[in-house]
Design an enzyme around this catalytic site. Structure first.
Site, PDB file in Angstrom:
ATOM      1  N   MET A  40      10.696  -6.504   4.457  1.00 30.48           N
ATOM      2  CA  MET A  40      10.938  -7.105   5.761  1.00 30.48           C
ATOM      3  C   MET A  40      12.263  -7.865   5.812  1.00 30.48           C
ATOM      4  O   MET A  40      12.314  -9.022   6.218  1.00 30.48           O
ATOM      5  CB  MET A  40       9.756  -8.009   6.133  1.00 30.48           C
ATOM      6  CG  MET A  40       8.466  -7.237   6.310  1.00 30.48           C
ATOM      7  SD  MET A  40       8.655  -5.817   7.433  1.00 30.48           S
ATOM      8  CE  MET A  40       6.959  -5.383   7.739  1.00 30.48           C
ATOM      9  N   SER A  78       0.840  -1.212   0.000  1.00 30.31           N
ATOM     10  CA  SER A  78       0.000   0.000   0.000  1.00 30.31           C
ATOM     11  C   SER A  78       0.870   1.256   0.000  1.00 30.31           C
ATOM     12  O   SER A  78       0.485   2.273  -0.590  1.00 30.31           O
ATOM     13  CB  SER A  78      -0.987  -0.007   1.176  1.00 30.31           C
ATOM     14  OG  SER A  78      -0.325   0.142   2.406  1.00 30.31           O
ATOM     15  N   ASN A  79       2.039   1.196   0.636  1.00 30.39           N
ATOM     16  CA  ASN A  79       2.944   2.360   0.573  1.00 30.39           C
ATOM     17  C   ASN A  79       3.512   2.533  -0.839  1.00 30.39           C
ATOM     18  O   ASN A  79       3.632   3.654  -1.322  1.00 30.39           O
ATOM     19  CB  ASN A  79       4.073   2.225   1.597  1.00 30.39           C
ATOM     20  CG  ASN A  79       3.640   2.685   2.977  1.00 30.39           C
ATOM     21  OD1 ASN A  79       3.454   3.874   3.219  1.00 30.39           O
ATOM     22  ND2 ASN A  79       3.437   1.731   3.874  1.00 30.39           N
ATOM     23  N   HIS A 108       8.512   3.126   9.128  1.00 27.43           N
ATOM     24  CA  HIS A 108       8.321   2.212  10.254  1.00 27.43           C
ATOM     25  C   HIS A 108       7.097   2.690  11.027  1.00 27.43           C
ATOM     26  O   HIS A 108       6.955   3.892  11.257  1.00 27.43           O
ATOM     27  CB  HIS A 108       9.597   2.279  11.117  1.00 27.43           C
ATOM     28  CG  HIS A 108       9.622   1.352  12.275  1.00 27.43           C
ATOM     29  ND1 HIS A 108       9.603  -0.013  12.122  1.00 27.43           N
ATOM     30  CD2 HIS A 108       9.665   1.575  13.613  1.00 27.43           C
ATOM     31  CE1 HIS A 108       9.639  -0.575  13.325  1.00 27.43           C
ATOM     32  NE2 HIS A 108       9.679   0.370  14.235  1.00 27.43           N
ATOM     33  N   ASN A 154      13.502   4.244   4.875  1.00 26.60           N
ATOM     34  CA  ASN A 154      12.556   3.235   5.368  1.00 26.60           C
ATOM     35  C   ASN A 154      11.412   3.924   6.084  1.00 26.60           C
ATOM     36  O   ASN A 154      11.577   5.011   6.628  1.00 26.60           O
ATOM     37  CB  ASN A 154      13.253   2.284   6.349  1.00 26.60           C
ATOM     38  CG  ASN A 154      12.324   1.166   6.826  1.00 26.60           C
ATOM     39  OD1 ASN A 154      11.542   0.626   6.040  1.00 26.60           O
ATOM     40  ND2 ASN A 154      12.387   0.833   8.114  1.00 26.60           N
TER      41      ASN A 154
HETATM   42  C1  GAR Z   1       3.781  -0.714   6.830  1.00 31.98           C
HETATM   43  O1  GAR Z   1       2.972  -0.506   7.966  1.00 31.98           O
HETATM   44  C2  GAR Z   1       5.232  -0.346   7.134  1.00 31.98           C
HETATM   45  O2  GAR Z   1       5.352   0.769   7.979  1.00 31.98           O
HETATM   46  C3  GAR Z   1       5.708  -1.603   7.833  1.00 31.98           C
HETATM   47  O3  GAR Z   1       5.159  -2.635   7.050  1.00 31.98           O
HETATM   48  C4  GAR Z   1       3.899  -2.207   6.512  1.00 31.98           C
HETATM   49  C5  GAR Z   1       3.908  -2.457   5.015  1.00 31.98           C
HETATM   50  O4  GAR Z   1       2.639  -2.203   4.453  1.00 31.98           O
HETATM   51  N1  GAR Z   1       7.145  -1.685   7.917  1.00 31.98           N
HETATM   52  C6  GAR Z   1       7.792  -2.152   8.982  1.00 31.98           C
HETATM   53  O5  GAR Z   1       7.240  -2.609   9.946  1.00 31.98           O
HETATM   54  C7  GAR Z   1       9.317  -2.065   8.898  1.00 31.98           C
HETATM   55  N2  GAR Z   1       9.887  -2.469  10.145  1.00 31.98           N
HETATM   56  P1  GAR Z   1       2.460  -2.097   2.874  1.00 31.98           P
HETATM   57  O6  GAR Z   1       3.099  -3.352   2.259  1.00 31.98           O
HETATM   58  O7  GAR Z   1       0.963  -2.084   2.680  1.00 31.98           O
HETATM   59  O8  GAR Z   1       3.119  -0.843   2.408  1.00 31.98           O
END
Ligand code: GAR
Length: 216
Positions: free
Chosen positions: A93, A16-17, A118, A116
């Site tokens: 990840m 989603s990001n 977080h 990144n």
């Molecule tokens: C997001 O909440 C991001 O902040 C987190 O994984 C999710 C990915 O969502 N990242 C971490 O926890 C890094 N330590 P997405 O795949 O929908 O963008």
């Protein structure tokens, strides 16, 4: 705009990001563009998002490599033709090694070249369960917090460490389930990440030691 910053976005999951970044990049006035997406997970939905947006997706499964370094060497080999200036970890990840750090530092003229996002204050919690931490559901958590601070930071060799660029607060409401908090938090992430990418692309973010200076 002539010289947009060329981004390689790294994903492992839903993406989603990635979507928020690609949507921001669709605007002519946005100072960056996504030149490639890298996924270590062949089943990540983010790959479909990249394909739909006509962005090349490199699927390089870490399980096919004997070490983190070998995996990243293959990523660098496949990324090189796309000439990325900066790497953007968006739900990637994996802990990165100096192979990727050095590649992007060199690509970014000796400046830190990897960002990144977080879902927690990186000074308080590092790991894959930032929203669970805020709700007191993670083993490391001191209990339910009043807020979580979404953090965008430069990446260094640690897990969720490195100079913090910008944070945005998300309140934890008394009735919040994990889904509630995640969905409100992700909305904030989707605003914050493109905003910070634009700031970096405009040369408004300077690293001073382990701190970051924002030039307005
Ligand atoms: C997001 O909440 C991001 O902040 C987190 O994984 C999710 C990915 O969502 N990242 C971490 O926890 C890094 N330590 P997405 O795949 O929908 O963008």
């Amino acid at each position: 705009m002539a010289d947009k910053l060329r981004l390689a976005v790294f994903v492992s999951g839903g993406g989603s990001n990635l979507q928020a970044i690609m949507d921001a990049c669709a605007s002519d006035s946005f100072p960056a563009r996504v030149v490639a997406v890298v996924s270590n997970n062949p089943h990540a939905f983010a790959i479909e998002r990249a394909k739909k947006a006509n962005v090349p997706a490199l699927v390089i499964d870490h399980k096919d490599f004997a070490s983190r370094q070998e995996h990243e060497r293959e990523i660098v080999r496949q990324l090189r033709p796309f000439k990325p200036d900066m790497g953007v970890l968006a739900g990637y990840m994996r802990i990165v090694t100096p192979v990727l750090l050095d590649y992007f530092r060199a690509a970014n003229n000796d400046r830190p070249g990897l960002l990144n996002i977080h879902p927690a204050d990186t000074r308080q919690y590092q790991g894959a369960h930032g929203y669970e931490f805020a709700l007191g559901m993670d083993g490391q958590s001191p209990g339910r917090l009043d807020e979580t601070k979404i953090t965008v930071h430069f990446v260094d060799a640690g897990m969720d460490t490195g100079p913090v660029i910008k944070q945005a607060m998300v309140r934890v409401l008394p009735d919040d389930t994990l889904e509630d908090l995640k969905s409100r938090g992700l909305e904030v992430e989707h605003e914050l990440y493109p905003e910070v990418i634009a700031m970096v692309a405009q040369g408004r973010v300077r690293v001073v030691g382990s701190d970051v200076e924002i030039i307005n």
